[in-house]
Every structure is written in C-alpha cells, then in structure tokens.
Design a protein around this motif. Structure first.
Motif, PDB file in Angstrom:
ATOM      1  N   CYS A 106       6.721   0.139   3.323  1.00 42.58           N
ATOM      2  CA  CYS A 106       5.385   0.751   3.403  1.00 42.58           C
ATOM      3  C   CYS A 106       5.631   2.128   3.022  1.00 42.58           C
ATOM      4  O   CYS A 106       4.593   2.689   2.851  1.00 42.58           O
ATOM      5  CB  CYS A 106       5.134   0.694   4.896  1.00 42.58           C
TER       6      CYS A 106
ATOM      7  N   PRO B 214       0.266   4.481  -0.250  1.00 38.78           N
ATOM      8  CA  PRO B 214      -0.170   5.796   0.377  1.00 38.78           C
ATOM      9  C   PRO B 214      -0.366   5.911   1.776  1.00 38.78           C
ATOM     10  O   PRO B 214      -0.588   5.018   2.643  1.00 38.78           O
ATOM     11  CB  PRO B 214      -1.790   5.722  -0.134  1.00 38.78           C
TER      12      PRO B 214
ATOM     13  N   ALA C 270      -1.853   6.093   5.469  1.00 37.39           N
ATOM     14  CA  ALA C 270      -3.057   5.600   5.759  1.00 37.39           C
ATOM     15  C   ALA C 270      -3.198   5.603   7.342  1.00 37.39           C
ATOM     16  O   ALA C 270      -4.270   5.480   7.799  1.00 37.39           O
ATOM     17  CB  ALA C 270      -3.126   4.201   5.222  1.00 37.39           C
ATOM     18  N   ILE C 271      -2.056   5.523   8.021  1.00 37.10           N
ATOM     19  CA  ILE C 271      -2.213   5.330   9.492  1.00 37.10           C
ATOM     20  C   ILE C 271      -1.168   6.241  10.260  1.00 37.10           C
ATOM     21  O   ILE C 271      -0.160   6.595   9.022  1.00 37.10           O
ATOM     22  CB  ILE C 271      -2.108   3.990   9.907  1.00 37.10           C
TER      23      ILE C 271
ATOM     24  N   LEU D 242      -1.921  -3.805   6.384  1.00 39.93           N
ATOM     25  CA  LEU D 242      -1.861  -2.399   5.663  1.00 39.93           C
ATOM     26  C   LEU D 242      -2.365  -2.020   4.218  1.00 39.93           C
ATOM     27  O   LEU D 242      -3.451  -1.168   4.214  1.00 39.93           O
ATOM     28  CB  LEU D 242      -0.347  -1.853   5.644  1.00 39.93           C
ATOM     29  N   GLN D 243      -2.261  -2.916   3.623  1.00 34.47           N
ATOM     30  CA  GLN D 243      -2.796  -2.811   2.222  1.00 34.47           C
ATOM     31  C   GLN D 243      -4.449  -3.233   2.249  1.00 34.47           C
ATOM     32  O   GLN D 243      -5.152  -2.705   1.692  1.00 34.47           O
ATOM     33  CB  GLN D 243      -2.243  -3.815   1.213  1.00 34.47           C
TER      34      GLN D 243
ATOM     35  N   HIS E 197      -6.432  -2.328   4.681  1.00 31.56           N
ATOM     36  CA  HIS E 197      -6.809  -1.283   5.502  1.00 31.56           C
ATOM     37  C   HIS E 197      -6.950   0.032   4.438  1.00 31.56           C
ATOM     38  O   HIS E 197      -7.756   0.649   4.257  1.00 31.56           O
ATOM     39  CB  HIS E 197      -5.944  -0.503   6.564  1.00 31.56           C
ATOM     40  N   ILE E 198      -5.660   0.151   3.531  1.00 30.47           N
ATOM     41  CA  ILE E 198      -5.675   1.178   2.477  1.00 30.47           C
ATOM     42  C   ILE E 198      -6.833   1.113   1.473  1.00 30.47           C
ATOM     43  O   ILE E 198      -7.665   1.906   1.068  1.00 30.47           O
ATOM     44  CB  ILE E 198      -4.438   0.896   1.746  1.00 30.47           C
TER      45      ILE E 198
ATOM     46  N   LEU F 279     -10.310   2.817   2.369  1.00 32.07           N
ATOM     47  CA  LEU F 279     -10.268   4.085   2.553  1.00 32.07           C
ATOM     48  C   LEU F 279     -10.582   4.775   1.263  1.00 32.07           C
ATOM     49  O   LEU F 279     -10.616   4.165   0.102  1.00 32.07           O
ATOM     50  CB  LEU F 279      -8.694   4.768   2.486  1.00 32.07           C
TER      51      LEU F 279
ATOM     52  N   ARG G 220     -11.238   6.978  -1.901  1.00 34.03           N
ATOM     53  CA  ARG G 220     -10.245   7.567  -2.708  1.00 34.03           C
ATOM     54  C   ARG G 220     -10.688   9.048  -3.170  1.00 34.03           C
ATOM     55  O   ARG G 220     -11.590   9.337  -3.383  1.00 34.03           O
ATOM     56  CB  ARG G 220     -10.530   6.758  -4.342  1.00 34.03           C
TER      57      ARG G 220
END
Length: 60
Positions: free
Chosen positions: A26, A30, A32-33, A49-50, A52-53, A56, A58
């Motif tokens: 991870c 980027p 993210a959390i 995680l991907q 969620h990213i 977000l 940009r």
C-alpha cells in the motif's frame, strides 16, 4: 495475514509480516486513509483501497 476492515477479505500486509522484508504494497499507492497504526480505519485489502482511491477527487 491481515483481514480487511471493510470487506473481511484476508490479504498479505507487509507492515505486519516480518518475512516480507520490505514496505507494504500500500505504500506505493497515493495516501487515501489514515495509517493502519492509528486504528482509526484499520487495514484495507488491495481491492477496497484501490476502489476508495478511485472515488477521490484528483488534484491538478
């Protein structure tokens, strides 16, 4: 093995596996959390995680 706090999937976490010998996967993504050590969120699996990213905004 770690367990994702979102979906419950098990995955390999480099931070908790002394055999990995390197930073967790991870760390190349980027931020993210909050970091897992804070226990605010906990670790998420690569898929969560991907995903969620991807939601977000940009920065330009």
């Amino acid at each position: 093995m770690s367990q994702c706090t979102l979906c419950g999937a098990t995955f390999q976490c480099g931070q908790t596996d002394p055999q990995a010998g390197a930073a967790c996967w991870c760390m190349v993504l980027p931020p993210a959390i909050p970091v897992p050590g804070s226990r605010v969120v906990g670790c998420w699996c690569p898929a969560c995680l991907q995903a969620h990213i991807a939601t977000l905004p940009r920065s330009q």
